[in-house]
Scaffold this active site. Structure first.
Site, PDB file in Angstrom:
ATOM      1  N   GLY A   1       0.855  -1.199   0.000  1.00 39.66           N
ATOM      2  CA  GLY A   1       0.000   0.000   0.000  1.00 39.66           C
ATOM      3  C   GLY A   1       0.885   1.240   0.000  1.00 39.66           C
ATOM      4  O   GLY A   1       1.902   1.260   0.669  1.00 39.66           O
TER       5      GLY A   1
ATOM      6  N   ASP B   1       0.711   2.870   9.075  1.00 44.55           N
ATOM      7  CA  ASP B   1       0.337   2.126  10.288  1.00 44.55           C
ATOM      8  C   ASP B   1       1.371   2.237  11.418  1.00 44.55           C
ATOM      9  O   ASP B   1       1.066   1.925  12.565  1.00 44.55           O
ATOM     10  CB  ASP B   1       0.138   0.640   9.956  1.00 44.55           C
ATOM     11  CG  ASP B   1      -0.987   0.415   8.965  1.00 44.55           C
ATOM     12  OD1 ASP B   1      -1.932   1.211   8.964  1.00 44.55           O
ATOM     13  OD2 ASP B   1      -0.920  -0.555   8.188  1.00 44.55           O
TER      14      ASP B   1
ATOM     15  N   GLU C   1      -9.962   0.032  11.932  1.00 48.05           N
ATOM     16  CA  GLU C   1     -10.568  -0.968  11.035  1.00 48.05           C
ATOM     17  C   GLU C   1     -10.578  -2.358  11.680  1.00 48.05           C
ATOM     18  O   GLU C   1     -11.463  -3.164  11.440  1.00 48.05           O
ATOM     19  CB  GLU C   1      -9.737  -1.085   9.754  1.00 48.05           C
ATOM     20  CG  GLU C   1      -9.850   0.037   8.790  1.00 48.05           C
ATOM     21  CD  GLU C   1      -8.842  -0.142   7.649  1.00 48.05           C
ATOM     22  OE1 GLU C   1      -9.223   0.086   6.502  1.00 48.05           O
ATOM     23  OE2 GLU C   1      -7.674  -0.493   7.904  1.00 48.05           O
TER      24      GLU C   1
HETATM   25  O1  F6P Z   1      -1.007  -1.057   5.413  1.00 50.00           O
HETATM   26  C1  F6P Z   1      -1.505   0.174   5.045  1.00 50.00           C
HETATM   27  C2  F6P Z   1      -2.989   0.166   4.926  1.00 50.00           C
HETATM   28  O2  F6P Z   1      -3.372   1.453   4.526  1.00 50.00           O
HETATM   29  C3  F6P Z   1      -3.772  -0.266   6.158  1.00 50.00           C
HETATM   30  O3  F6P Z   1      -3.852   0.699   7.155  1.00 50.00           O
HETATM   31  C4  F6P Z   1      -5.081  -0.608   5.537  1.00 50.00           C
HETATM   32  O4  F6P Z   1      -5.809  -1.459   6.380  1.00 50.00           O
HETATM   33  C5  F6P Z   1      -4.692  -1.269   4.254  1.00 50.00           C
HETATM   34  O5  F6P Z   1      -3.430  -0.732   3.920  1.00 50.00           O
HETATM   35  C6  F6P Z   1      -5.635  -1.045   3.109  1.00 50.00           C
HETATM   36  O6  F6P Z   1      -5.191  -1.789   2.024  1.00 50.00           O
HETATM   37  P1  F6P Z   1      -5.671  -1.611   0.510  1.00 50.00           P
HETATM   38  O7  F6P Z   1      -5.079  -0.336   0.006  1.00 50.00           O
HETATM   39  O8  F6P Z   1      -5.109  -2.784  -0.178  1.00 50.00           O
HETATM   40  O9  F6P Z   1      -7.155  -1.541   0.535  1.00 50.00           O
END
Ligand code: F6P
Length: 360
Positions: A12, A137, A232
């Site tokens: 991400g 995070d 989340e």
């Molecule tokens: O690891 C970073 C993060 O933004 C988390 O906080 C979040 O839960 C996740 O990635 C979301 O992932 P994606 O962008 O794959 O939906």
């Protein structure tokens, strides 16, 4: 001295990826006779399939404040790295071949936990690796801080600030859902910074009755509204006791009814005490936009730290921050470990002291 480096951003995205790459390249180009930089497209995908382009220091000018990543990124799960792709390609061998074909001195890999595990795997396979810790995070073991975190704290705090005014106008209960499936650092920091009344994070399972009691206590004290900052990955005490498999099944069932945990909590609050709850999910905005000044400074320090390690020929490390100082942390010491919020964390203790409920 000439150095040939490969660079990729994986997982991400977050703010300050570009700022960090800029730090690495400027740190090297200012100190070397010659530098070749190969940027891989979309994370490990580019390394596996040999998709790259040669970059010059010009590409790294003017990107200090630019969000996203000029290289692109993608999620390539660590657990699938040893599994051949749909055409039977051995991904690890393919990555090694790209590395050797380009005669790289090292690979600079920007990413979070999963990315770091693959970086460590490549180290074990004999490649020279430098990992740079990115993630909103702030859950990477071995560094006090990751770049992206403070920028995301700003955005999530701003979301809570905006909700504050409308919550007080209407006298409502609001949930702001903040990113973080496994670790609640972002929710904790934004929750405290935004003056949330209740903070629910994965590391401190909640009891819905305690949550509703906290809402009612505020109402009794004459407060017109309550704001919950919910991660989340917030989890109830009951669910936290379940075996992993059962919890997974419960999550699958929940997904059919609610878009996320916050909507379930909102429903539970309504059923328990009759308060209508509005949910706000800032979602990926938390990873977007420009890096905040703190992250620009951190990224510059981490980038320069990586450049120095490359010039010293020290690899197999993450460039982290420990007690305010840039530190070279061996990948074998940190890969595969998660940095969670301790329920005894000083910030949790301080938050509780000023009356913030964690629903525990
Ligand atoms: O690891 C970073 C993060 O933004 C988390 O906080 C979040 O839960 C996740 O990635 C979301 O992932 P994606 O962008 O794959 O939906």
């Amino acid at each position: 001295m000439i150095k040939r480096i490969g660079m990729l951003t994986s997982g991400g995205d977050c703010q300050a990826l570009n700022a960090t790459m800029r730090g690495v390249v400027k740190g090297l180009s200012n100190n070397l006779d010659e530098l070749e930089v190969y940027g891989f497209d979309d994370g490990y995908k580019g390394l596996i399939y040999g998709k790259y382009r040669m970059l010059t220091s010009k590409d790294f000018s003017g990107i200090l404040t630019q969000g996203g990543t000029i290289l692109g990124t993608s999620r390539q799960p660590f657990k699938l790295m040893r599994v051949p792709d749909e055409n039977g390609l051995d991904k690890v061998e393919a990555m090694k071949q790209t590395y050797y074909k380009l005669c790289l001195d090292c690979l600079v890999i920007l990413g979070g936990n999963g990315t770091q595990k693959t970086a460590n795997l490549l180290r074990e396979e004999g490649l020279n690796i430098i990992h740079l810790p990115k993630t909103i995070d702030n859950d990477i073991y071995g560094t006090d801080m990751t770049f992206g975190f403070q920028s995301a704290v700003n955005i999530a705090t701003n979301a809570i600030d905006c909700i504050h005014t409308t919550a007080s106008s209407h006298g409502r209960v609001f949930i702001v859902e903040i990113m973080g499936h496994k670790v609640g650092s972002l929710t904790l920091h934004a929750g405290v910074a935004g003056g949330a009344d209740i903070i629910l994070i994965p590391e401190i399972p909640y009891d819905i009755k305690k949550v509703t009691a906290a809402i009612q206590k505020r109402a009794k004290a004459g407060k017109r509204f309550t704001i919950l900052a919910v991660a989340e990955g917030a989890i109830s005490k009951e669910d936290a006791e379940l075996p992993k498999k059962k919890y997974k099944e419960k999550l699958e069932a929940r997904a059919k009814k609610y878009p996320s945990v916050s909507y379930e909590i909102a429903d539970q609050i309504y059923k328990e005490i009759g308060s209508e709850v509005r949910v706000t999910v800032p979602g990926h905005t938390q990873r977007g936009g420009e890096p905040c000044p703190y992250d620009r400074v951190l990224s510059t320090r981490i980038g320069a730290g990586a450049a120095q390690a490359i010039m010293d020929g020290e690899y197999g490390i993450m460039i982290g921050v420990v007690n305010g100082k840039i530190k070279r942390v061996p990948l074998e010491e940190c890969a595969g470990k998660l940095k969670m919020v301790s329920p005894k964390d000083q910030l949790v203790v301080a938050a509780k002291q000023i009356g913030i409920s964690f629903g525990d």
